[in-house]
Write an enzyme that holds these catalytic residues in place. Structure first.
Site, mmCIF file in Angstrom:
data_model
loop_
_atom_site.group_PDB
_atom_site.id
_atom_site.type_symbol
_atom_site.label_atom_id
_atom_site.label_comp_id
_atom_site.label_asym_id
_atom_site.label_seq_id
_atom_site.Cartn_x
_atom_site.Cartn_y
_atom_site.Cartn_z
ATOM 1 N N GLU A 1 -5.974 56.342 50.795
ATOM 2 C CA GLU A 1 -4.892 56.744 49.901
ATOM 3 C C GLU A 1 -4.236 58.011 50.458
ATOM 4 O OE1 GLU A 1 -4.302 57.380 45.094
ATOM 5 O OE2 GLU A 1 -6.185 58.018 46.005
ATOM 6 N N LYS B 1 -0.503 51.017 42.666
ATOM 7 C CA LYS B 1 -1.661 51.513 41.910
ATOM 8 C C LYS B 1 -1.396 51.434 40.413
ATOM 9 C CE LYS B 1 -4.619 55.636 41.615
ATOM 10 N NZ LYS B 1 -4.792 57.012 42.131
ATOM 11 N N CYS C 1 -8.326 53.874 44.529
ATOM 12 C CA CYS C 1 -8.960 55.078 43.989
ATOM 13 C C CYS C 1 -9.373 54.959 42.514
ATOM 14 C CB CYS C 1 -8.013 56.263 44.210
ATOM 15 S SG CYS C 1 -8.838 57.879 44.148
#
Length: 279
Positions: A40, A121, A166
Site C-alpha cells: 500500500e 479499498k 490493509c
C-alpha cells in the site's frame, strides 16, 4: 506458483519510491516470481495525508500507472501495484478543495502490461489512542465492491485471486465472500501502523488463511518514513493451514514462496470446512 511480496519504506519522493520498487521487482523476477505484489502507498508516504491528492491520476493514464504497465511488461510479471491515488471524480479536482477525495486503488497488470482489473479499498482506517490519530476518510473515498481476477499460472492451474488492502483485513466477511467465489489466494498490500501491527497483523493474516483455506500474500511498508510514521512491516506469505511460509520483519526487501496448488487441495480435502457452513 512462485509469488513475491514486496516490502518497502516509501518516502515523500515519488521518483525515489518508483526507483526502489523497480529494483525490488527486478530482484523478484530474477528469482522466478510469476506474481509480485507491491505494498500500500508504494509510490508515496507523504508528510501529510493530503499529499496523496497532489499526485492523483485519472484511471488509465499517468506516470505511476505507466510505470506499473511498463514494469510488468519488461519483467514479464503479473504485477499488483499495491495502492496509488486514483481520482474519485472526472478530471483532477483542486487538492485544496475541502471535499477533495481520491480512491486508494490497487491495480493489477498482466505480463503484457495491460491493466486487467482495479480494486478500490473499501474499508477506511480510523484510529485514535490519544497519541496516534488517523482518519483516512479525510482524503479517501471508499470503494464499493470486492474484486477478484483469474491468473493462468505456469503450473497449469488457474488461480482465482481476491483483492483487499490493509484495514480490510479486519473484516472477515470480505474474505468469506471471496472464498465462496472459489478463491485460492487473497492479497493484502498494506501499511499497517506499528502499534496495531504489533498486536494484530500476523494473527489476522493467519486467521484469514485458515478460515478460508486459502493462501494469503501480504506486502507491507516496514520502517520509519519521512513523516516520522513507523509502519509494522512483516511482509509475509501464509499457507491455507496458517503456516507462515516466508517473512521479513523490517526494511526493504523481497519475500518469496512457492504456493502449492496440490497442498491447498489436500488441506481442503482433509478438512472441508467451507462445505460445513451453516449460516
Amino acid at each position: 506458483m512462485k509469488v513475491a511480496a514486496i516490502q518497502m519504506v516509501s518516502g515523500a519522493d515519488v521518483s525515489a519510491n518508483l526507483n526502489e520498487a523497480k529494483g525490488l521487482l527486478q530482484a523478484a523476477a530474477l528469482a522466478g516470481a510469476e506474481l509480485a505484489v507491491l505494498p500500500e502507498y508504494f509510490c508515496l508516504m507523504g508528510r501529510r495525508d493530503a499529499d496523496k491528492l497532489a499526485i492523483q491520476e485519472p484511471f488509465g493514464q499517468g506516470p505511476i500507472q505507466q510505470f506499473l504497465s511498463d514494469t510488468a511488461h519488461e519483467l514479464g510479471l503479473w504485477l499488483v501495484g499495491g495502492t496509488m491515488p486514483i481520482s474519485a471524480s472526472p478530471g483532477l479536482p483542486d487538492p485544496a478543495t475541502p471535499d477533495a477525495r481520491v480512491f486508494n486503488s490497487s491495480l493489477v497488470h498482466a505480463p503484457s502490461g495491460q491493466c486487467v482489473t482495479r480494486y478500490d479499498k473499501m474499508h477506511l482506517f480510523r484510529f485514535d489512542n490519544g497519541v496516534e490519530r488517523y482518519d483516512e476518510s479525510l482524503v479517501l473515498a471508499a470503494g464499493q465492491q470486492p474484486v477478484s481476477f483469474d491468473l493462468a499460472s505456469s503450473d497449469g492451474h488457474t488461480w482465482r485471486i481476491g483483492m483487499s488492502v490493509c484495514y480490510d483485513l479486519r473484516f472477515a466477511e470480505l474474505y468469506r465472500h471471496y472464498a465462496l467465489l472459489g478463491t485460492h489466494l487473497m492479497l493484502v498490500p498494506s501499511a499497517f501502523t506499528y502499534t496495531t501491527g504489533h498486536d494484530h497483523w500476523e494473527l489476522l493474516l493467519r486467521a484469514r488463511a485458515i478460515e478460508n483455506l486459502s493462501f494469503v500474500v501480504a506486502a507491507a511498508q516496514g520502517g520509519l518514513h519521512d513523516n516520522q510514521r513507523r509502519t509494522w512491516g512483516h511482509a509475509m506469505l501464509v499457507d491455507p493451514w496458517g503456516k507462515v511460509l516466508a517473512e521479513r520483519a523490517q526494511g526493504p526487501g523481497v519475500v518469496m514462496a512457492d504456493l502449492s496448488w496440490d497442498l491447498m487441495q489436500q488441506y481442503r480435502s482433509r478438512l472441508p470446512a467451507l462445505e460445513h457452513r451453516l449460516l
